[in-house]
Structure formats: structure tokens, C-alpha cells
Design a protein around this motif. Structure first.
Motif, short mmCIF file in Angstrom:
data_model
loop_
_atom_site.label_atom_id
_atom_site.label_comp_id
_atom_site.label_asym_id
_atom_site.label_seq_id
_atom_site.Cartn_x
_atom_site.Cartn_y
_atom_site.Cartn_z
N VAL A 70 -11.96 4.86 9.30
CA VAL A 70 -10.79 5.76 8.87
C VAL A 70 -10.23 6.70 9.72
CG1 VAL A 70 -10.50 7.65 6.92
CG2 VAL A 70 -12.19 5.84 6.48
N THR A 71 -10.81 7.43 10.75
CA THR A 71 -10.33 8.31 11.50
C THR A 71 -9.32 7.69 12.62
OG1 THR A 71 -11.99 8.18 12.94
CG2 THR A 71 -12.16 9.95 11.41
N GLN A 72 -9.27 6.40 12.66
CA GLN A 72 -8.40 5.78 13.73
C GLN A 72 -7.17 5.95 13.32
OE1 GLN A 72 -8.89 1.48 13.79
NE2 GLN A 72 -6.85 1.27 14.65
N ASP A 73 -6.74 5.90 11.87
CA ASP A 73 -5.52 6.16 11.31
C ASP A 73 -5.43 6.60 9.89
OD1 ASP A 73 -2.87 6.08 10.42
OD2 ASP A 73 -2.49 4.16 10.40
N VAL A 74 -5.84 8.00 10.00
CA VAL A 74 -6.11 8.55 8.45
C VAL A 74 -5.10 8.28 7.35
CG1 VAL A 74 -6.73 10.53 7.34
CG2 VAL A 74 -7.32 10.23 9.56
N GLU A 75 -3.84 8.37 7.86
CA GLU A 75 -2.64 8.07 7.05
C GLU A 75 -2.73 6.72 6.41
OE1 GLU A 75 1.28 9.50 7.85
OE2 GLU A 75 0.18 11.02 9.08
N GLY A 76 -2.97 5.68 7.22
CA GLY A 76 -3.01 4.26 6.77
C GLY A 76 -4.38 3.98 6.23
N ALA A 77 -5.16 4.73 5.96
CA ALA A 77 -6.40 4.41 5.59
C ALA A 77 -6.29 4.34 4.10
CB ALA A 77 -7.52 5.49 6.11
N LEU A 105 2.13 -0.79 16.79
CA LEU A 105 2.27 -1.96 15.60
C LEU A 105 2.51 -1.31 14.58
CD1 LEU A 105 -0.58 -3.97 17.14
CD2 LEU A 105 1.86 -4.77 17.00
N LYS A 106 2.17 -0.09 14.13
CA LYS A 106 2.19 0.47 12.74
C LYS A 106 3.82 0.77 12.68
CE LYS A 106 0.70 4.08 9.94
NZ LYS A 106 0.11 5.41 9.62
N ALA A 107 4.12 1.26 13.71
CA ALA A 107 5.60 1.69 13.62
C ALA A 107 6.48 0.38 13.32
CB ALA A 107 6.00 2.25 14.93
N LEU A 108 5.94 -0.85 13.68
CA LEU A 108 6.88 -1.84 13.79
C LEU A 108 6.61 -2.62 12.34
CD1 LEU A 108 6.42 -3.30 17.24
CD2 LEU A 108 8.54 -2.39 16.19
N ALA A 131 0.80 -1.21 0.04
CA ALA A 131 -0.03 -0.34 -0.07
C ALA A 131 0.72 1.16 0.02
CB ALA A 131 -1.12 0.04 1.20
N PRO A 132 0.68 2.11 -0.88
CA PRO A 132 1.50 3.40 -1.06
C PRO A 132 1.32 4.39 0.34
CG PRO A 132 -0.30 3.38 -2.74
CD PRO A 132 -0.31 2.11 -2.07
N ALA A 133 0.02 4.46 0.61
CA ALA A 133 -0.28 5.61 1.34
C ALA A 133 0.16 5.30 2.56
CB ALA A 133 -1.90 5.83 1.41
N GLU A 134 0.65 4.19 2.93
CA GLU A 134 0.82 3.65 4.46
C GLU A 134 1.90 4.54 5.11
OE1 GLU A 134 3.01 0.34 5.01
OE2 GLU A 134 2.47 0.45 7.30
N THR A 135 3.14 4.26 4.84
CA THR A 135 4.16 5.05 5.70
C THR A 135 4.79 6.09 4.91
OG1 THR A 135 5.26 2.99 5.65
CG2 THR A 135 4.71 3.80 7.78
N GLU A 136 4.37 6.55 3.84
CA GLU A 136 5.23 7.58 2.63
C GLU A 136 5.21 8.83 3.51
OE1 GLU A 136 7.01 7.55 -1.09
OE2 GLU A 136 6.20 6.04 0.55
N VAL A 163 0.06 -12.12 13.24
CA VAL A 163 1.27 -11.81 13.99
C VAL A 163 0.91 -10.66 15.26
CG1 VAL A 163 3.78 -11.46 14.29
CG2 VAL A 163 2.75 -12.55 12.19
N ALA A 164 0.44 -9.61 14.61
CA ALA A 164 0.22 -8.47 15.42
C ALA A 164 -0.65 -8.72 16.31
CB ALA A 164 -0.27 -7.16 14.62
N LEU A 165 -1.79 -9.71 16.18
CA LEU A 165 -2.87 -10.05 17.11
C LEU A 165 -2.14 -11.00 18.08
CD1 LEU A 165 -5.90 -10.35 14.73
CD2 LEU A 165 -5.75 -8.80 16.60
N VAL A 166 -1.48 -11.93 17.53
CA VAL A 166 -0.87 -12.93 18.64
C VAL A 166 0.10 -12.13 19.59
CG1 VAL A 166 0.86 -14.63 18.82
CG2 VAL A 166 -0.75 -14.66 16.89
N VAL A 167 0.84 -11.20 19.04
CA VAL A 167 1.54 -10.18 19.99
C VAL A 167 0.68 -9.64 21.09
CG1 VAL A 167 3.09 -8.13 20.25
CG2 VAL A 167 3.31 -10.14 18.58
N VAL A 168 -0.41 -8.90 20.59
CA VAL A 168 -1.24 -8.19 21.50
C VAL A 168 -1.93 -9.21 22.52
CG1 VAL A 168 -3.57 -6.98 21.55
CG2 VAL A 168 -1.75 -6.43 20.02
#
Lengths: 443, 293
Positions: free
Chosen positions: A119-126, B142-145, A39-44, B155-160
């Protein structure tokens, strides 16, 4: 499940140790290599996206070559083989129309009403493009999750939709998405019990047959209050300062009417699916619900299936029109995506007349494109929903203060059904409700 | 002698019978109240009438189709996939968190070190906070990882589900405390290491608490909704059963899926029940007979 706090501590310790050594380069570098495949939008990095969009926007006519993965979130029915696989089919068609864009699509499941939460949980990763119900719009804009429309997109939305629909996805004059259907409730009835004339008045219907209405549901109860002249946030439902006006003689008259309605043996409060169950066994002849129940009602009523806009009621001697809350569902583009021009074009295509027609053919999603609507005749659900939208509904307010409406309205409905509200205390109870609706819980 | 004592014995007997009957009646009522909802869910899962609203307690006709629908009608809600996801997550969670809990409890029970008391207090206080408080923070970590997308989600769920379980050591520690230290000392005198003492002496004596730990940690992924929802977000491929069951009750699905929802609820209890049946015999084995003389 219990001890997540420690999980946080442990995990953050891990992050700290990871980041601590490698510095910050590590994460973006990784994300960069992954971005093409994943996914491109993720951590760019954020800074890149706006720069690119500005540079590429003028070149859009020529459609410079782009290789991108676009994430699309929509309801699961749109992605099911059984229902014709609408979303993937449309996306592939879109890709075929843009030969210079090498697009890969990733699909996620997120019902329109859940967009706000998911979506609002993580807008950049949505998702880059997602479907939402218009009552989510304030939260989505606040989270910076919706791109404002401009230029040709704005013109096309305005040209293909009625003004009320455009209003339903506008905030402060800016439009934030491509509407593809209306969202409201109307009446289903048994044609063998009620005639065309009967369904114009709820009072006549109650004489001839059993009617179920979700009175204890605050998305429905306002039909009577608004019908008798009560208002929510001014006449256009946009004026937050005007507040909710569910007090005064009009409102008390409506409450009085509802006290009688509950006492009527032919009235049933539609709760926990009682209405549709009653239609099935014949103990109920009319219910109020939306297009999501159309198939079940058709199965229950067969040839006697009927659907219509809301009837009128006589409240305190006045003939009033019941009014539903109406909204729309739209497709929005996430401003955080890597290729906003692709996301915008895709969102527009998914709400285009062609796509709406396919949506209707595959899943009987009622279209909202004005031209399409003119062509679809003879479908009672489509006409009922549109008649309701045009004639017997008000726009469901999405100003922030609307949040105070739901609980007091629901409590009123429940108290009515429980018989706690009588003619003697109707005035006091109505006033109580009105006060509660205009009291900001947060303050 | 029998004659002389027969009168008072019958009196006591009668009293005993009366007391027992009262106790049993109360227990029967309570059992009825407790079992009723489960019984109702099972009945509903076999109900042939559609929809969520019924006027009769017992279904008018019975069918097996609700179960069949769960496994055949997979285009909108893919229950078999969700079941598989949850099952895999549950197995890993179960193994990892059981090890965590037992290790932490054993250390807390048997070792003496400076931070022991403060650590137990901190753990106790942290345990008082509801887990969902940290939900969004957990997601961002988890996102940072890079664990919030695609195949890393399970995997993330198992970790959590397993990473923080060590903090729930109190019950197991309490159990280990009841095993006499003399046994450990005897083993150490015989030349056993800490690890050997734990595996050869403590573990065989602690089967009930191990079974308890295994069961509770296996159950966590089946019943957790919040974390699964926050971490899976829109990725339907990795949904767990609780998300699927929740979706079945949305207004678009409830009329068609309500009876299948009940069937799903029954199915979820099966792996847990099987695990319980397999481990049940260890439950009753206590420490009795460990210390002779």
C-alpha cells in the motif's frame, strides 16, 4: 533487470515529450473518462475527493445514488472458490444492502502482513479498502493510507470488540480500522502424550514428551523474558520513551533457564518447519504456532489434536507465565479514495459480526467480535487463540523503536541454540542484547 | 627409434595420467558441489512427504502430485496463469532486448562518432548502479504513462525488462570487435549498405553471441522478482512465476506448498532449457573459417 537506470532515463524522456506538448490537461482528462469504468482512486485529482466527501457525508442517511468502482485488497484465500469465495460474497451482500449505490468491485491480492509494503508504495493508487495486520499500522498512518474512524463507526468498533483489540489498532487515541481477527501464536499438543494438567507447565511437558519451540525466532523468544517480568515499552507497550527492558536479574534468569532448556534432550528448536514435520512422524509432541497451521496439525494428530494457551515455566524458582506477542488484523479504508463513505461502510461491513461468522464458517478465521466469540464453543483452535489473547499474551508493540527489538532477540535465540551462551556468560550476553535493543540503529 | 624414445614417453605418459586424474577428481568434486542443490530441488519436487523439513536427503516416497497440484490447485496460487504471463513477457522481452543489445553493440563496435567514448563511459557507470535503486521511480513513471493498471501491466513489465537492456552492450561489442573489419569493408566495396553488412556479414558470424543474448534476455523475466512485485502490486491476474514461488514460501503456505515450490522451480527451468537446446548448436560455431587466407 540490470540496467533499469537507463530505462528510467528513456521513459522519463518519453514522459517529458508527452507532457511537454499537451500540457497537463491530457493526463487528468484521460483519467477522468477512465475513472468510471476503471479504478476510481487511481489518478483522480486529489482536490476533488475531500470536497465531495464533505458534501455527501450529511446526506448519507438517504444514500444518494453513487456509481463507483471500489477496489478491495485482501488475502488470496478470501477470494478462492475452494474456500467459499468469502470476500466477493460479502461485497455482493454489501452492495445488495445499499440499493442506491451501484457498486462494481475489483479485487487485488495482498496478504495482511504485506499491506505495509504494497500500500505505501503508492497510496493513491492503492485499494480503497484493504486488510492489514496491526503491526503495519505505524507505517500506514505515516504514509497517510488509513482513515481515522469517527462517529458511528468508532462507536461500533468499541461496542463490538474488547478493549485490548481496540487498543491494538489505535495510535494516540485514534482508531484506524475495523478489526476482524486476532493474530497470535499458541500451543498445539498431542493429547495422547499430555494430559490437561500437564499442559499447564512447560517443565512437566518436557518430562513427558518432546516439545518444539521456535527459540531462534524473535516473534517467540520473548515469551520467556516477558514471562519473567521483562517489559517492552512500559506496561502497556505504548510508551516509546520507556524503551525495552530486557536487562537485569530477571532477564539473566530467563537466559539461564533457556540455556538449560536448549540442553534438555526433550527440547527441539523449531526451525525450517522441523516442528510440524516432527508432529507428523511422531517424534515431537507439542509445537508453538498460530492458526495458519491448524489444518496441518489436525491432519498430523487426528483425534489427538489439542490446542491450548501457553503453559507456565519455572524460571529461577518463580512460576512464570509464558507470554506471546498478540496483535490483530483489521480492515482499513484509504483516505484517498473517491467515495470515502462507501469505503468506510464496506470496511465496517466486512468486519461485522455477520461477515466474521461467514469468515469463520468458510475459512475458520477466528473471529474477534465479543458476541460471536461467546457463541462459538467447542472449537479448540478458537478457544486456544482467544485464551492466549486474553490471558497469556501482551500486545505486540508497534511503536517505531520496536524495530530495534527483532535482530538482537533473534541473535540471542540463535546463540542459545548454537550453545554459544552458557551459564558463565549468560549475564554478559543478556546485557549485550539489552543494549542492542535500546540502541537506535538509525542514529 | 621407438625403442629409444619409449622410456621417456611412458614417463611423460604416467605424469600425464596422474595430472589428468587429479584434475578430474577436482572437477568431479566441484561438479558434485554445483549439481547437488539442483539435484536436491528435483528430488524435493518429487517428494511425497509434506512440509519443508525432512530428516533424510532422499525422499521416503516419490510422487508426481506436486506437479499436479501446481496445475490443478489454482484457486489460491494460480501457477498456470503465472507461467503463461511470464512466458508471454519473456518472449517479447527476448525479441525486443536482443534487437536493442545487438543494435547498440554493432554501433559501438563499427561506427565512429563524437559521443561514442563518452557514451560508453556513461553506460558503464550507469551499469554499475543496482537496478532496484530506481524501482519506485520506474513505477511512478509507468503510472504517469497509465501503464500501472490492468492489462497494461504485462506491457509495462516488457518495457521494464527490455527498455534498458541496450546498455549491456559490452559483451556483444567485444565479440563484434573480434570480427575483422576487412569483412565489412569488402562487403561495402561490393555495394552493401550498413544494414546489409550487419545482417549478411556480421550476424551470420556472431551466432554464439546472439544466442547468448537471446538466452539471457529470455531468462530475465523468469528470475526477476523485485520489479514484478513492484509493478504488479496486488493484481493477482498479472503475477509472474517469481511472485508465485515467493508466495509459496510465506508462513501460511509453506507447509502445504513447499514441495510444489520445488516443482515450480523445476518447471521454470524447462522453457529456458528448451530454448538452450534449440539454440545450442550455434553456440559452438565460432568465427573460424570466416576469413580465408
Amino acid at each position: 533487470m540490470k540496467k533499469k537506470v537507463l530505462a528510467v532515463l528513456l521513459a522519463s524522456a518519453m514522459v517529458a515529450s508527452l507532457v511537454g506538448c499537451g500540457g497537463k490537461e491530457e493526463a487528468p482528462a484521460e483519467a477522468g473518462t477512465e475513472a468510471e469504468a476503471e479504478a476510481p482512486a487511481e489518478t483522480e485529482p486529489e482536490a476533488e475527493a475531500p470536497a465531495e466527501s464533505e458534501a455527501e457525508a450529511p446526506a448519507e442517511e438517504e444514500e444518494e445514488a453513487i456509481t463507483a468502482t471500489i477496489t478491495v485488497w485482501g488475502p488470496s484465500e478470501d477470494q478462492s472458490e475452494e474456500n467459499g469465495n468469502w470476500l466477493p460474497t460479502m461485497c455482493e451482500q454489501f452492495a445488495a444492502q445499499h440499493p442506491n449505490w451501484d457498486l462494481t468491485f475489483e479485487y487485488g491480492v495482498c496478504a495482511e502482513g504485506d499491506a505495509k509494503a504494497t500500500v505505501t508504495q503508492d497510496v493513491e493508487g492503492a485499494a480503497d479498502v484493504y486488510f492489514y495486520a496491526n503491526d503495519n499500522i505505524t507505517d500506514l498512518i505515516a504514509a497517510g493510507a488509513l482513515s481515522e474512524l469517527g462517529g458511528k463507526y468508532l462507536e461500533s468498533v468499541k461496542a463490538t470488540n474488547s478493549q485490548t483489540i481496540v487498543d491494538s489498532i489505535s495510535v494516540d487515541g485514534s482508531v484506524y480500522g475495523f478489526p476482524f481477527t486476532t493474530n497470535t501464536w499458541f500451543m498445539y499438543y498431542d493429547k495422547s502424550v499430555f494430559s490437561e494438567d500437564d499442559i499447564k507447565s512447560l517443565d512437566t511437558m518436557l518430562e513427558k514428551g518432546k516439545v518444539a519451540f521456535p527459540l531462534s525466532n524473535s516473534w517467540y523468544i520473548q515469551a520467556f523474558y516477558v514471562g519473567n517480568g521483562c517489559t517492552l515499552f512500559g506496561d502497556d507497550q505504548m510508551d516509546e520513551a520507556a524503551g525495552i527492558n530486557f536487562g537485569g536479574d530477571n532477564a539473566v534468569a530467563a537466559t539461564d533457564y533457556l540455556v538449560d532448556l536448549v540442553a534438555n534432550p526433550n527440547f527441539i528448536n523449531d526451525q525450517d518447519g522441523a516442528g510440524i514435520a516432527g508432529l507428523r512422524d511422531g517424534s515431537i509432541n507439542a509445537i508453538f504456532s498460530g492458526s495458519w497451521d491448524a489444518q496441518s496439525v489436525k491432519d498430523a494428530l487426528g483425534d489427538n489434536f489439542g490446542a491450548a494457551q501457553l503453559p507456565k515455566v519455572t524460571i529461577g524458582g518463580n512460576e512464570c507465565q509464558m507470554m506471546a506477542f498478540a496483535g490483530s488484523k483489521a480492515i482499513g479504508a484509504n483516505p484517498n479514495c473517491e467515495y470515502p463513505q462507501v469505503a468506510m461502510a464496506l470496511a465496517e461491513y466486512l468486519a461485522s459480526a455477520e461477515a466474521q461468522q461467514a469468515h469463520y464458517d468458510m475459512r475458520t478465521v477466528v473471529p474477534c467480535n465479543t458476541e460471536l466469540l461467546a457463541n462459538i464453543t467447542g472449537d479448540p483452535v478458537v478457544s486456544a487463540q482467544n485464551d492466549t489473547y486474553d490471558n497469556t499474551s501482551i500486545t505486540q508493540p508497534f511503536v517505531a523503536a520496536m524495530g530495534n527489538y527483532w535482530s538482537p532477540a533473534e541473535n540471542m535465540g540463535k546463540a542459545l541454540v548454537a550453545g554459544e551462551v552458557t551459564h558463565d556468560n549468560a549475564a554478559a550476553k543478556t546485557e549485550e542484547m539489552n543494549t542492542a535493543m535500546n540502541t537506535d540503529v538509525a542514529q | 627409434m621407438s625403442k629409444a624414445s619409449s622410456a621417456p614417453v611412458t614417463g611423460a605418459k604416467i605424469r600425464k595420467i596422474v595430472t589428468n586424474s587429479i584434475v578430474h577428481v577436482i572437477l568431479a568434486i566441484l561438479a558434485f558441489i554445483w549439481v547437488l542443490p539442483i539435484f536436491w530441488v528435483v528430488l524435493t519436487s518429487f517428494r511425497a512427504e509434506k512440509g519443508s523439513y525432512v530428516t533424510t536427503f532422499f525422499p521416503q516416497s516419490y510422487t508426481f502430485n506436486n506437479y499436479k497440484k501446481l496445475f490443478t490447485d489454482t484457486t489460491i496460487l494460480n501457477f498456470p496463469l503465472m507461467f503463461k504471463n511470464t512466458f508471454v513477457i519473456a518472449i517479447f522481452t527476448c525479441i525486443i532486448s536482443t534487437i536493442f543489445v545487438l543494435s547498440v553493440s554493432y554501433c559501438m563496435s563499427r561506427m565512429r562518432f563524437k559521443m561514442r567514448k563518452p557514451f560508453m563511459n556513461v553506460a558503464m557507470i550507469l551499469g554499475l548502479f543496482p537496478g532496484f535503486m530506481s524501482m519506485v521511480a520506474v513505477y511512478y513513471i509507468l503510472k504517469a504513462l497509465n501503464m500501472s493498471e490492468g492489462s497494461m501491466i504485462p506491457v509495462a513489465l516488457v518495457v521494464v525488462f527490455s527498455a534498458g537492456t541496450g546498455i549491456g552492450f559490452q559483451v556483444a561489442k567485444g565479440f563484434f570487435d573480434t570480427i575483422p573489419k576487412a569483412l565489412d569493408e569488402a562487403a561495402i566495396i561490393d555495394g552493401a549498405t550498413r544494414w546489409q553488412t550487419f545482417t549478411k556479414v556480421t550476424v551470420p558470424l556472431s551466432k554464439p553471441i546472439i544466442v547468448y543474448t537471446i538466452l539471457t534476455s529470455f531468462m530475465a523475466p523468469w528470475i526477476d522478482f523485485l520489479f514484478a512485485k513492484v509493478i504488479c502490486r496486488a493484481d493477482a491476474k498479472y503475477f509472474t512465476v517469481s511472485i508465485g514461488l515467493w508466495k509459496m514460501l510465506e508462513k501460511e503456505y509453506i507447509d502445504n506448498w513447499y514441495t510444489s515450490f520445488a516443482a515450480g522451480a523445476v518447471l521454470v527451468s524447462i522453457p529456458i532449457a528448451i530454448l538452450f537446446l534449440l539454440t545450442q548448436k550455434f553456440y559452438v560455431e565460432g568465427v573460424s573459417g570466416a576469413v580465408k587466407g
